[in-house]
Design a protein around this motif. Structure first.
Motif, PDB file in Angstrom:
ATOM      1  N   LEU A  21       0.889  -1.154   0.000  1.00 48.29           N
ATOM      2  CA  LEU A  21       0.000   0.000   0.000  1.00 48.29           C
ATOM      3  C   LEU A  21       0.930   1.207   0.000  1.00 48.29           C
ATOM      4  O   LEU A  21       1.776   1.346   0.878  1.00 48.29           O
ATOM      5  CB  LEU A  21      -0.893  -0.004   1.235  1.00 48.29           C
ATOM      6  CG  LEU A  21      -2.044   1.012   1.306  1.00 48.29           C
ATOM      7  CD1 LEU A  21      -3.027   0.626   2.410  1.00 48.29           C
ATOM      8  CD2 LEU A  21      -1.580   2.437   1.525  1.00 48.29           C
ATOM      9  N   LEU A  22       0.767   2.075  -0.975  1.00 46.77           N
ATOM     10  CA  LEU A  22       1.742   3.154  -1.146  1.00 46.77           C
ATOM     11  C   LEU A  22       1.116   4.314  -1.907  1.00 46.77           C
ATOM     12  O   LEU A  22      -0.012   4.233  -2.398  1.00 46.77           O
ATOM     13  CB  LEU A  22       2.973   2.616  -1.900  1.00 46.77           C
ATOM     14  CG  LEU A  22       2.708   1.773  -3.149  1.00 46.77           C
ATOM     15  CD1 LEU A  22       2.456   2.639  -4.378  1.00 46.77           C
ATOM     16  CD2 LEU A  22       3.866   0.820  -3.413  1.00 46.77           C
ATOM     17  N   TRP A  23       1.878   5.369  -1.996  1.00 43.84           N
ATOM     18  CA  TRP A  23       1.478   6.515  -2.811  1.00 43.84           C
ATOM     19  C   TRP A  23       2.312   6.551  -4.080  1.00 43.84           C
ATOM     20  O   TRP A  23       3.548   6.501  -4.017  1.00 43.84           O
ATOM     21  CB  TRP A  23       1.659   7.822  -2.036  1.00 43.84           C
ATOM     22  CG  TRP A  23       0.660   8.010  -0.947  1.00 43.84           C
ATOM     23  CD1 TRP A  23       0.816   7.717   0.376  1.00 43.84           C
ATOM     24  CD2 TRP A  23      -0.661   8.535  -1.095  1.00 43.84           C
ATOM     25  NE1 TRP A  23      -0.324   8.026   1.068  1.00 43.84           N
ATOM     26  CE2 TRP A  23      -1.253   8.526   0.189  1.00 43.84           C
ATOM     27  CE3 TRP A  23      -1.406   9.012  -2.178  1.00 43.84           C
ATOM     28  CZ2 TRP A  23      -2.557   8.979   0.421  1.00 43.84           C
ATOM     29  CZ3 TRP A  23      -2.700   9.466  -1.944  1.00 43.84           C
ATOM     30  CH2 TRP A  23      -3.264   9.448  -0.666  1.00 43.84           C
ATOM     31  N   ASP A  24       1.647   6.619  -5.221  1.00 41.66           N
ATOM     32  CA  ASP A  24       2.327   6.886  -6.484  1.00 41.66           C
ATOM     33  C   ASP A  24       2.488   8.395  -6.602  1.00 41.66           C
ATOM     34  O   ASP A  24       1.491   9.135  -6.628  1.00 41.66           O
ATOM     35  CB  ASP A  24       1.505   6.357  -7.664  1.00 41.66           C
ATOM     36  CG  ASP A  24       1.499   4.839  -7.727  1.00 41.66           C
ATOM     37  OD1 ASP A  24       2.560   4.238  -7.489  1.00 41.66           O
ATOM     38  OD2 ASP A  24       0.435   4.252  -8.017  1.00 41.66           O
ATOM     39  N   ILE A  25       3.726   8.834  -6.671  1.00 44.53           N
ATOM     40  CA  ILE A  25       4.011  10.274  -6.729  1.00 44.53           C
ATOM     41  C   ILE A  25       4.288  10.654  -8.179  1.00 44.53           C
ATOM     42  O   ILE A  25       5.331  10.321  -8.750  1.00 44.53           O
ATOM     43  CB  ILE A  25       5.217  10.653  -5.845  1.00 44.53           C
ATOM     44  CG1 ILE A  25       5.056  10.067  -4.430  1.00 44.53           C
ATOM     45  CG2 ILE A  25       5.375  12.163  -5.807  1.00 44.53           C
ATOM     46  CD1 ILE A  25       3.887  10.593  -3.650  1.00 44.53           C
ATOM     47  N   PHE A  26       3.332  11.347  -8.802  1.00 39.22           N
ATOM     48  CA  PHE A  26       3.461  11.806 -10.178  1.00 39.22           C
ATOM     49  C   PHE A  26       4.002  13.239 -10.205  1.00 39.22           C
ATOM     50  O   PHE A  26       3.959  13.936  -9.186  1.00 39.22           O
ATOM     51  CB  PHE A  26       2.092  11.773 -10.873  1.00 39.22           C
ATOM     52  CG  PHE A  26       1.524  10.397 -11.057  1.00 39.22           C
ATOM     53  CD1 PHE A  26       1.677   9.720 -12.259  1.00 39.22           C
ATOM     54  CD2 PHE A  26       0.831   9.770 -10.030  1.00 39.22           C
ATOM     55  CE1 PHE A  26       1.141   8.454 -12.436  1.00 39.22           C
ATOM     56  CE2 PHE A  26       0.297   8.504 -10.197  1.00 39.22           C
ATOM     57  CZ  PHE A  26       0.457   7.836 -11.403  1.00 39.22           C
ATOM     58  N   PRO A  27       4.482  13.685 -11.361  1.00 44.50           N
ATOM     59  CA  PRO A  27       4.941  15.072 -11.451  1.00 44.50           C
ATOM     60  C   PRO A  27       3.850  16.084 -11.086  1.00 44.50           C
ATOM     61  O   PRO A  27       4.136  17.172 -10.573  1.00 44.50           O
ATOM     62  CB  PRO A  27       5.344  15.215 -12.929  1.00 44.50           C
ATOM     63  CG  PRO A  27       5.707  13.830 -13.352  1.00 44.50           C
ATOM     64  CD  PRO A  27       4.753  12.934 -12.602  1.00 44.50           C
ATOM     65  N   HIS A  28       2.585  15.709 -11.299  1.00 40.87           N
ATOM     66  CA  HIS A  28       1.471  16.636 -11.058  1.00 40.87           C
ATOM     67  C   HIS A  28       0.741  16.366  -9.746  1.00 40.87           C
ATOM     68  O   HIS A  28      -0.253  17.002  -9.441  1.00 40.87           O
ATOM     69  CB  HIS A  28       0.468  16.531 -12.208  1.00 40.87           C
ATOM     70  CG  HIS A  28       0.003  15.137 -12.468  1.00 40.87           C
ATOM     71  ND1 HIS A  28       0.704  14.280 -13.292  1.00 40.87           N
ATOM     72  CD2 HIS A  28      -1.049  14.425 -11.996  1.00 40.87           C
ATOM     73  CE1 HIS A  28       0.080  13.107 -13.331  1.00 40.87           C
ATOM     74  NE2 HIS A  28      -0.985  13.171 -12.550  1.00 40.87           N
ATOM     75  N   GLY A  29       1.228  15.416  -8.960  1.00 38.75           N
ATOM     76  CA  GLY A  29       0.561  15.137  -7.692  1.00 38.75           C
ATOM     77  C   GLY A  29       0.691  13.676  -7.301  1.00 38.75           C
ATOM     78  O   GLY A  29       1.418  12.905  -7.937  1.00 38.75           O
ATOM     79  N   LYS A  30      -0.021  13.262  -6.255  1.00 40.56           N
ATOM     80  CA  LYS A  30       0.095  11.886  -5.760  1.00 40.56           C
ATOM     81  C   LYS A  30      -1.254  11.185  -5.814  1.00 40.56           C
ATOM     82  O   LYS A  30      -2.320  11.814  -5.752  1.00 40.56           O
ATOM     83  CB  LYS A  30       0.642  11.867  -4.329  1.00 40.56           C
ATOM     84  CG  LYS A  30      -0.284  12.428  -3.260  1.00 40.56           C
ATOM     85  CD  LYS A  30       0.390  12.353  -1.893  1.00 40.56           C
ATOM     86  CE  LYS A  30      -0.559  12.771  -0.774  1.00 40.56           C
ATOM     87  NZ  LYS A  30      -0.978  14.167  -0.862  1.00 40.56           N
ATOM     88  N   ARG A  31      -1.191   9.844  -5.935  1.00 44.39           N
ATOM     89  CA  ARG A  31      -2.393   9.006  -5.921  1.00 44.39           C
ATOM     90  C   ARG A  31      -2.106   7.757  -5.105  1.00 44.39           C
ATOM     91  O   ARG A  31      -1.013   7.199  -5.169  1.00 44.39           O
ATOM     92  CB  ARG A  31      -2.787   8.575  -7.338  1.00 44.39           C
ATOM     93  CG  ARG A  31      -3.143   9.712  -8.276  1.00 44.39           C
ATOM     94  CD  ARG A  31      -3.531   9.152  -9.627  1.00 44.39           C
ATOM     95  NE  ARG A  31      -3.522  10.178 -10.656  1.00 44.39           N
ATOM     96  CZ  ARG A  31      -3.218   9.959 -11.915  1.00 44.39           C
ATOM     97  NH1 ARG A  31      -2.888   8.738 -12.309  1.00 44.39           N
ATOM     98  NH2 ARG A  31      -3.239  10.933 -12.787  1.00 44.39           N
TER      99      ARG A  31
END
Length: 302
Positions: A21-31
């Motif tokens: 269980l984790l956060w995907d950190i994108f250039p435009h934010g996290k999901r």
């Protein structure tokens, strides 16, 4: 006759997503993400009582993760809180087609998942569980995953979502996972690795049939992105074309395929329909932002 998956006539299925269980950190934010967590979220939408089994840190990201899961209606009773290690994060970049590339940070809370009496009790009552190779990169979580799987009923689906993420896999780890699973989902990128590991030869269908037979699997699902999927059973291979959509990002699409396949199999859908249903769900997810968008009512009937 089509039936609403959430109709009361159905017995409520118990399924678990076991692992990261984790956060995907994108250039435009996290999901919020992690394949087993995405799987659980989709199964919940498709009418099951779904449980993500993982661990978060005692930090802001951990609080946000459990809050978001609660908003999605997902039971977080089996999400542990670790005082020593942070909530998982993955740095994600998308290419021009929406295909993700990952930088998975190490020594996160989900690397330290504890096997507890509560998990043991859940394992003995589960209808299906999905697990992967990535979460087994640490000995602690690998032991917990394997202990859980060993306690599941003989009738339960034990779905291995191969989900190879370099450098966190070896032949030995893949092989031990295949031996404990009874259903496998893998992609067109992962099959060549398994073909090399286990000397699978011939055309794709023959490789998949050999893999199924070698590990005594009930089903092998092979996904090809926009080109659809192949579902291999003891009776042969069922091929389904992909559903044409405009891709936004493919993060979570494979997890939604696995969830839809799981629910279809548990509900006793004809196998050809299981394959089509899973493709429809995955195509919708691929055409929307985020790993677990709200599914339309049309995808909640079988």
């Amino acid at each position: 006759m089509m039936n609403d998956i959430n109709n009361n006539k159905w017995t409520r299925l118990k399924v678990a997503g076991l692992g990261e269980l984790l956060w995907d950190i994108f250039p435009h934010g996290k999901r919020l993400g992690g394949a087993p967590t995405n799987f659980a979220c989709h199964c919940q939408q498709l009418g099951a009582q779904a449980y993500p089994i993982s661990s978060v840190g005692m930090d802001e990201l951990g609080v946000e993760a459990t809050a978001e899961l609660n908003e999605l209606g997902v039971d977080v009773s089996y999400v542990q809180v670790n005082k020593e290690f942070p909530t998982g994060r993955v740095l994600v970049d998308l290419d021009e087609t929406g295909k993700p590339e990952y930088d998975i940070l190490e020594n996160m809370a989900w690397d330290h998942l504890q096997y507890t009496d509560a998990l043991d009790s859940l394992a003995r009552s589960i209808d299906a569980v999905c697990f992967g190779v990535l979460a087994q990169r640490s000995e602690k979580t690998r032991n917990t995953i394997q202990d859980f799987l060993l306690q599941t009923p003989s009738t339960a689906l034990k779905i291995l979502d191969v989900n190879l993420r370099a450098p966190y896999f070896t032949k030995e780890l893949v092989e031990s996972s295949l031996k404990i699973a009874n259903v496998v989902k893998l992609s067109d990128e992962e099959l060549p690795v398994l073909a090399e590991y286990f000397s699978l030869s011939g055309e794709v269908d023959q490789q998949l049939k050999s893999l199924r037979k070698m590990f005594a699997l009930k089903h092998v699902a092979y996904t090809r992105g926009a080109d659809g999927s192949v579902l291999v059973t003891q009776d042969g291979a069922l091929e389904t074309r992909g559903v044409k959509v405009t891709p936004v990002d493919s993060v979570g699409a494979g997890d939604s395929f696995t969830a839809a396949m799981c629910i279809g199999l548990l509900r006793g859908m004809p196998l050809a329909e299981v394959n089509k249903f899973a493709n429809r769900v995955a195509a919708f997810v691929c055409s929307n932002a985020g790993a677990a968008p709200v599914l339309p009512a049309s995808l909640k009937v079988i």
